[in-house]
Each structure stands twice: as structure tokens, then as C-alpha cells.
Design an enzyme around this catalytic site. Structure first.
Site, PDB file in Angstrom:
ATOM      1  N   GLU A 181      10.196  15.368  15.559  1.00  0.00           N
ATOM      2  CA  GLU A 181      10.416  15.312  14.117  1.00  0.00           C
ATOM      3  C   GLU A 181       9.447  16.263  13.417  1.00  0.00           C
ATOM      4  O   GLU A 181       8.236  16.131  13.558  1.00  0.00           O
ATOM      5  CB  GLU A 181      10.184  13.882  13.634  1.00  0.00           C
ATOM      6  CG  GLU A 181      10.571  13.702  12.201  1.00  0.00           C
ATOM      7  CD  GLU A 181      10.300  12.298  11.695  1.00  0.00           C
ATOM      8  OE1 GLU A 181       9.225  11.762  11.982  1.00  0.00           O
ATOM      9  OE2 GLU A 181      11.172  11.754  11.009  1.00  0.00           O
ATOM     10  N   LYS A 218       0.841  -1.209   0.000  1.00  0.00           N
ATOM     11  CA  LYS A 218       0.000   0.000   0.000  1.00  0.00           C
ATOM     12  C   LYS A 218       0.872   1.252   0.000  1.00  0.00           C
ATOM     13  O   LYS A 218       1.614   1.502   0.942  1.00  0.00           O
ATOM     14  CB  LYS A 218      -0.898   0.054   1.234  1.00  0.00           C
ATOM     15  CG  LYS A 218      -1.879   1.230   1.129  1.00  0.00           C
ATOM     16  CD  LYS A 218      -2.545   1.578   2.437  1.00  0.00           C
ATOM     17  CE  LYS A 218      -1.896   2.725   3.166  1.00  0.00           C
ATOM     18  NZ  LYS A 218      -2.008   4.042   2.506  1.00  0.00           N
ATOM     19  N   GLU A 260      10.430   0.820   9.985  1.00  0.00           N
ATOM     20  CA  GLU A 260      11.380   1.928   9.775  1.00  0.00           C
ATOM     21  C   GLU A 260      10.621   3.194  10.118  1.00  0.00           C
ATOM     22  O   GLU A 260       9.688   3.567   9.409  1.00  0.00           O
ATOM     23  CB  GLU A 260      11.825   1.991   8.312  1.00  0.00           C
ATOM     24  CG  GLU A 260      12.436   0.722   7.785  1.00  0.00           C
ATOM     25  CD  GLU A 260      13.912   0.595   8.108  1.00  0.00           C
ATOM     26  OE1 GLU A 260      14.464   1.510   8.762  1.00  0.00           O
ATOM     27  OE2 GLU A 260      14.495  -0.413   7.713  1.00  0.00           O
ATOM     28  N   CYS A 265      13.354  10.845   6.476  1.00  0.00           N
ATOM     29  CA  CYS A 265      13.355  10.347   7.854  1.00  0.00           C
ATOM     30  C   CYS A 265      14.730  10.494   8.488  1.00  0.00           C
ATOM     31  O   CYS A 265      14.853  10.723   9.683  1.00  0.00           O
ATOM     32  CB  CYS A 265      12.928   8.898   7.874  1.00  0.00           C
ATOM     33  SG  CYS A 265      13.846   7.932   6.678  1.00  0.00           S
TER      34      CYS A 265
HETATM   35  P1  NAP Z   1       2.371   7.581   8.500  1.00  0.00           P
HETATM   36  O1  NAP Z   1       1.219   8.437   8.763  1.00  0.00           O
HETATM   37  O2  NAP Z   1       2.841   6.676   9.560  1.00  0.00           O
HETATM   38  O3  NAP Z   1       2.042   6.778   7.172  1.00  0.00           O
HETATM   39  C1  NAP Z   1       2.850   5.781   6.624  1.00  0.00           C
HETATM   40  C2  NAP Z   1       1.979   4.788   5.883  1.00  0.00           C
HETATM   41  O4  NAP Z   1       1.147   4.086   6.808  1.00  0.00           O
HETATM   42  C3  NAP Z   1       1.036   5.428   4.883  1.00  0.00           C
HETATM   43  O5  NAP Z   1       0.870   4.564   3.786  1.00  0.00           O
HETATM   44  C4  NAP Z   1      -0.236   5.528   5.696  1.00  0.00           C
HETATM   45  O6  NAP Z   1      -1.403   5.672   4.946  1.00  0.00           O
HETATM   46  C5  NAP Z   1      -0.218   4.223   6.457  1.00  0.00           C
HETATM   47  N1  NAP Z   1      -1.033   4.191   7.666  1.00  0.00           N
HETATM   48  C6  NAP Z   1      -1.602   5.219   8.345  1.00  0.00           C
HETATM   49  N2  NAP Z   1      -2.279   4.754   9.421  1.00  0.00           N
HETATM   50  C7  NAP Z   1      -2.144   3.411   9.422  1.00  0.00           C
HETATM   51  C8  NAP Z   1      -2.592   2.364  10.284  1.00  0.00           C
HETATM   52  N3  NAP Z   1      -3.317   2.615  11.374  1.00  0.00           N
HETATM   53  N4  NAP Z   1      -2.251   1.093   9.982  1.00  0.00           N
HETATM   54  C9  NAP Z   1      -1.495   0.808   8.906  1.00  0.00           C
HETATM   55  N5  NAP Z   1      -1.048   1.749   8.060  1.00  0.00           N
HETATM   56  C10 NAP Z   1      -1.350   3.041   8.312  1.00  0.00           C
HETATM   57  O7  NAP Z   1       3.643   8.411   8.092  1.00  0.00           O
HETATM   58  P2  NAP Z   1       3.699   9.611   7.097  1.00  0.00           P
HETATM   59  O8  NAP Z   1       3.318  10.818   7.860  1.00  0.00           O
HETATM   60  O9  NAP Z   1       2.990   9.284   5.856  1.00  0.00           O
HETATM   61  O10 NAP Z   1       5.259   9.608   6.761  1.00  0.00           O
HETATM   62  C11 NAP Z   1       6.182  10.351   7.463  1.00  0.00           C
HETATM   63  C12 NAP Z   1       6.845   9.529   8.543  1.00  0.00           C
HETATM   64  O11 NAP Z   1       7.533   8.410   7.991  1.00  0.00           O
HETATM   65  C13 NAP Z   1       7.889  10.304   9.261  1.00  0.00           C
HETATM   66  O12 NAP Z   1       7.718  10.139  10.646  1.00  0.00           O
HETATM   67  C14 NAP Z   1       9.196   9.696   8.792  1.00  0.00           C
HETATM   68  O13 NAP Z   1      10.271   9.821   9.660  1.00  0.00           O
HETATM   69  C15 NAP Z   1       8.837   8.310   8.531  1.00  0.00           C
HETATM   70  N6  NAP Z   1       9.733   7.701   7.553  1.00  0.00           N
HETATM   71  C16 NAP Z   1      10.658   6.797   7.990  1.00  0.00           C
HETATM   72  C17 NAP Z   1      11.545   6.203   7.108  1.00  0.00           C
HETATM   73  C18 NAP Z   1      12.562   5.206   7.589  1.00  0.00           C
HETATM   74  O14 NAP Z   1      13.149   4.517   6.762  1.00  0.00           O
HETATM   75  N7  NAP Z   1      12.793   5.070   8.854  1.00  0.00           N
HETATM   76  C19 NAP Z   1      11.483   6.510   5.751  1.00  0.00           C
HETATM   77  C20 NAP Z   1      10.510   7.438   5.329  1.00  0.00           C
HETATM   78  C21 NAP Z   1       9.648   8.008   6.251  1.00  0.00           C
HETATM   79  P3  NAP Z   1      -1.845   7.180   4.561  1.00  0.00           P
HETATM   80  O15 NAP Z   1      -0.931   7.613   3.498  1.00  0.00           O
HETATM   81  O16 NAP Z   1      -3.198   7.104   4.068  1.00  0.00           O
HETATM   82  O17 NAP Z   1      -1.748   7.999   5.796  1.00  0.00           O
END
Ligand code: NAP
Ligand code: MG
Length: 491
Positions: free
Chosen positions: A399, A194, A268, A302
Site C-alpha cells: 500500500e 483520538k 479497519e 484505504c
Molecule cells: P496509523 O499510523 O496506523 O495511524 C492510525 C491512528 O493510530 C492514528 O491516530 C495514529 O496516531 C494511531 N496510532 C499510531 N500508533 C499507535 C499505537 N501503537 N497504538 C494505538 N494507536 C496508534 O495509520 P496512518 O498512517 O495514520 O493512516 C493510513 C493507514 O490507514 C493506511 O494504511 C490506510 O489504508 C489505513 N486506513 C484504513 C481505512 C479503512 O477503513 N480500512 C480507512 C482509512 C485509512 P498518529 O496520528 O499519531 O500516528
């Protein structure tokens, strides 16, 4: 004609004329279904949502909103493909398919990079030079492992896990998809992936490539949707492994959901990396490294270097040079080849960043932004630094995921170490010094998964990546990345 947005405001008004990448060669459908069992199919409930270009606020396409029933269909297709084709295929044959995917991605690199920039807002320079080539490189790299797993795990047998559920964020949409799909396939698993709600298009383009490469139906399934679609994958009883990249909060939720099940998982999560600059560093290079670490790609990384720890004796010089360099950064049209900082991914993310700017000021920090003009339409943020902040400031601890840098100083190396480690995260870090001995001393003390020395944000498919503490569980990339997709047994 140069527009005000594209004119550099320095050096007596000399600037670059616009150099936008053409969009003539790309093909985006008005509407996308779900990629299940080798075909694009309608969602069961018939619901679709808009995906928007954050630089223009215009709709780029409509994509399907996958319900629990759609996810179930995708998991069933993946299970069937695992049982009948992919899980039984000779490893060298799996490798051939993967090489084919990599080559088609390379052939269509221009289209992929333009769509990535249109859908997500990142500068074309970044998607063209980083995201797309690295995504293809991941398929090439893991294709090579497909028939060599016995060498990856000497003395053991490596068997696939089955169906992998993979959920990715919006900051590196295609790269994260490749990063997750390639090792899963190499090890003989099938996939339900997804993409993020705001950046689904390159994953759907990847689905087209996967179909063109002739992969058996059901080996890779791509379901678009919001958080609920992700949750349906996590909760599905017939998924054997969850690979998630995203926020620490959702990571925690996932961990709770799968506690007590047999699902394997890798997470991650977020980061708050410190770039540490010693007085003996090559200062100009270090300033360029800071800019690369936090401003390019809008700070939507990230492992972004969102904190700067600079040795007191050179702090004034570094901050002055940094401010000068910030004035030369071009914020604007992501499709322009001169753009350094593109659009913030969504209005929600822009609001989040703006709320942190208020918090930083309210906490007594001194805020400085470049004086560049930003387009009136679309979601944009000027490069921003905060000085006069303390270790407990929220802009130092939390963050922000935007082009915002918190700057602190230190006197001794041990003070820098304590400050660098004083965070709930531990994804990455950077050290700038002329002395190799300092690099070794610091890297040993830093609680971070990746530490770059005299460079920043360098990636390669052969290197493992992952976090300490609240930055995650497990490693992806390199040989370590295979481990997450196999069951090991005795020979
Ligand atoms: P997010 O809200 O956690 O979303 C990540 C993914 O999870 C999206 O596809 C999201 O769908 C989905 N999601 C949301 N709620 C969920 C649930 N309850 N169960 C399962 N999946 C769910 O993160 P984001 O705001 O999109 O991305 C930014 C974050 O990602 C930052 O905190 C960043 O540090 C982190 N990040 C980490 C890495 C790493 O390698 N460590 C790399 C990139 C990003 P939706 O798109 O519909 O919300
Ligand atoms: Mg979008």
C-alpha cells in the site's frame, strides 16, 4: 490572475483562473486543549504540538499532547457519563441529541470543509461534497437507530458495551470520527476518541458542536496526541471496546495488546484494491472511474483503486486515454475549487510515496507522470502510473497511499480474479463491464469487503464496510455497524 500552477497545460494554454474558497468565515484557535468531561482542559503535562497546513507548511494551530494521565481522566469521565446519564437515557432521547449534532454539522458545513482542507490537504471539492455531508449523514442515520435497536436485533436484547476507545487516521478525519462516534452513541456507549496527529482540527471542531448540542459532559471525549496516546487508550483497563482505523501494522499491535482481555474490537486497515476493466466496458467512464479511484484525494484512501487490471485487447486504448486525462488534472491549492489533487498529508507521507516511485523504477517498471506543474512550497505529488510491473513488484503488492497506480493486463476473467486476489489485503475492488453476468461472476470470486461495479468509491451510511484478510476485522456502517457496539442477550 492565473498562476502557472493553476493554468492547465493542455489545449493551447486555456485554463481556469484560481477560484479559492474564502477562509474569512472560519475560526481556528491558536491553541486547543483536550475535550474531557464537556470542557476543553489543559493537558496534565502542559505539552502541545503543531498542526501544519501541508499545502503551505505553515502552522494552523497548536494542540494538546495527551499523556496516559489525560487518557485516564477521559476514560473516567466517559465511564461516569455512561453510568449516570447516557447509558440510562431513554433511547429516543439519545436520538434527539444525535439529530441535533447532525443539524449543527450541516449548518457549519462550510467551516468544517475549509478546516478539513487546510489541516489535511484534501481538495475543497472533496471535503465539501463528500467528507462533511457524509459525516452529517452518519449522525442522521444512526440517530434513527437509537430507539429501534429491538428491530435491528429481533428476538434479542441489545445492551451497550460501556466505554468505547476509538482511534482514527488522517485521510478522512471528520468522516472517520462521525463513522465511529455515531453508532457508539446510538447504542448507548460513551466515547474516548483520538484523531490522527496531523489532522486533529475537525475532531476538535466536532467537540465544539457536541458541546453546543448540549450532550451531557463526558459522553464524548476527544484526546489529541501521537501514537503513544492511542496506545494508552488501547491499554486502558476500563475501556470495553476498541475501534481502530489505520495501518495494518498498528492494527496488529493493537490485536496483540488486547489479546486475552474482554475488550471487543473492530479494525479497519489497509488495502490494495484492483479496478478490473473488461474489453466490453464503457471505456471513457471506466477511465474516469480509475482517476476517481486513485488520483482524487491524492490516493489517500484505504479503498483506493491503486491497481488496474485491464483486458489485453483494450489495454493500449485505456492507457492512452488515461494519460490524456492525467494531463488535465490540476494539482495544487486544496482550497481552490478547481483543484483535483491537493497536498499530500505530511512530509513523511510524501517521502514514503517518493521512495515507492524509486522502488517501482528499480524493479523495472515504466513510470509515467503527468507534466503538470506543482507548487514549490508544500507537499505535492504528480499523478503517476507504472506499467511493465509484475505480480511480485512491491508497487503492486504494497500500500503506497499516494496518487500512484500500478497497471497490469489480463486475458481471461479467471486470470483477472487470480491477480486481483493475489494480495494480503481485501478491502475493496471495482469491475467495469457491460455484462451483468460478468459482474456477478467476478464479485463472487473477489475476496474483498466492497466491490463496486461500473462505479468506484461510493459511500453511504446504510452500507457496511470492512475488509477480508489483512484489511481488518469486523464491519462498520449500516445495520452491521451496530453489532460492533452492543452485547446481545436473550429476551
Ligand atoms: P496509523 O499510523 O496506523 O495511524 C492510525 C491512528 O493510530 C492514528 O491516530 C495514529 O496516531 C494511531 N496510532 C499510531 N500508533 C499507535 C499505537 N501503537 N497504538 C494505538 N494507536 C496508534 O495509520 P496512518 O498512517 O495514520 O493512516 C493510513 C493507514 O490507514 C493506511 O494504511 C490506510 O489504508 C489505513 N486506513 C484504513 C481505512 C479503512 O477503513 N480500512 C480507512 C482509512 C485509512 P498518529 O496520528 O499519531 O500516528
Ligand atoms: Mg495538519
Amino acid at each position: 490572475m492565473a498562476t502557472p500552477e493553476n493554468k492547465l497545460a493542455f489545449d493551447g494554454g486555456w485554463g481556469y483562473d484560481p477560484a479559492p474558497e474564502s477562509t474569512d468565515h472560519i475560526n481556528i484557535k491558536n491553541r486547543y486543549g483536550l475535550f474531557i468531561n464537556g470542557d476543553f482542559v489543559k493537558p496534565e503535562k502542559g505539552k502541545y504540538f503543531d498542526t501544519v497546513n501541508p499545502a503551505t507548511e505553515e502552522r494552523t494551530s497548536r494542540v494538546a499532547d495527551a499523556s496516559q494521565a489525560d487518557v485516564d481522566k477521559a476514560v473516567k469521565a466517559a465511564r461516569e457519563a455512561y453510568r449516570t446519564t447516557w447509558g440510562r437515557m431513554k433511547p429516543a432521547e439519545r436520538g434527539k441529541y444525535m439529530y441535533r449534532i447532525a443539524r449543527i454539522m450541516q449548518e457549519r458545513a462550510r467551516e468544517f470543509s475549509v478546516i478539513e482542507s487546510l489541516d489535511g490537504g484534501k481538495p475543497i471539492r472533496e471535503s465539501r461534497d463528500v467528507d462533511v455531508p457524509l459525516a452529517a449523514a452518519h449522525f442522521f442515520y444512526y440517530a434513527g437507530w437509537a430507539d429501534k435497536l429491538e428491530y435491528a436485533f429481533p428476538g434479542r436484547t441489545a445492551r451497550p458495551l460501556g466505554v468505547a476507545g476509538q482511534i482514527i487516521p488522517w485521510n478522512f478525519p471528520l468522516l472517520m470520527a462521525a463513522w465511529k462516534i455515531a453508532p457508539a452513541l446510538a447504542c448507548g456507549n460513551t466515547v474516548v476518541l483520538k484523531p490522527a496527529e496531523t489532522t486533529p482540527l475537525t475532531a476538535l471542531k466536532l467537540a465544539e458542536v457536541i458541546a453546543d448540542a448540549g450532550l451531557p459532559p463526558g459522553v464524548v471525549n476527544i484526546v489529541t496526541g501521537a501514537g503513544a496516546t492511542g496506545a494508552a487508550i488501547v491499554e486502558h483497563p476500563d475501556v470495553d471496546k476498541i475501534a481502530f482505523t489505520g495501518s495494518t501494522n498498528v492494527g496488529r499491535l493493537i490485536q496483540k495488546t488486547i489479546a486475552g482481555t474482554n475488550k471487543k474490537y473492530t479494525l479497519e486497515l489497509g488495502g490494495k484494491a484492483a479496478n478490473i476493466i473488461f474489453a466490453d466496458a464503457a471505456i471513457d467512464q471506466a477511465v474516469e472511474g480509475i482517476v476517481n479511484g486513485i488520483f482524487f484525494n491524492q490516493g489517500h484512501v484505504c479503498c483506493a483503486g491503486s491497481r488496474l487490471l485491464v483486458q489485453e485487447s483494450v489495454a493500449d486504448e485505456v492507457i492512452a486515454k488515461l494519460k490524456d486525462r492525467m494531463e488535465t488534472l490540476i494539482v495544487g491549492n486544496p482550497l481552490d475549487k478547481n483543484t483535483d489533487i491537493g497536498a499530500i498529508n505530511s512530509s513523511m507521507q510524501l517521502e514514503k510515496i517518493q521512495s515507492y516511485l524509486k522502488i517501482g523504477k528499480a524493479e523495472g517498471g515504466e513510470m509515467h507522470q503527468s507534466s503538470c506543474r506543482v507548487p514549490r512550497k508544500g507537499y505535492f505529488c504528480r499523478p503517476t502510473i507504472f506499467t511493465g510491473v509484475s505480480q511480485s513488484s512491491r508497487v503492486v503488492q504494497e500500500e503506497i497511499f499516494g496518487p500512484v497506480l500500478a497497471i497490469q493486463t489480463f486475458r481471461r476473467y479467471d486470470e483477472a480474479l487470480v491477480k486481483a486476489n493475489n494480495t494480503p489485503y481485501g478491502l475493496s475492488g471495482g469491475i467495469w463491464t457491460d455484462k451483468g453476468s460478468k459482474i456477478f461472476k467476478m464479485t463472487q470470486g473477489m475476496r474483498a469487503g466492497v466491490v463496486w461495479a461500473n462505479t468506484f468509491n461510493k459511500f453511504d451510511p446504510t452500507s457496511p464496510f470492512g475488509g477480508y484478510k489483512e484489511s481488518g476485522v469486523g464491519r462498520e456502517g449500516g445495520l452491521h455497524g451496530l453489532d460492533a457496539y452492543v452485547k446481545l442477550g436473550a429476551k
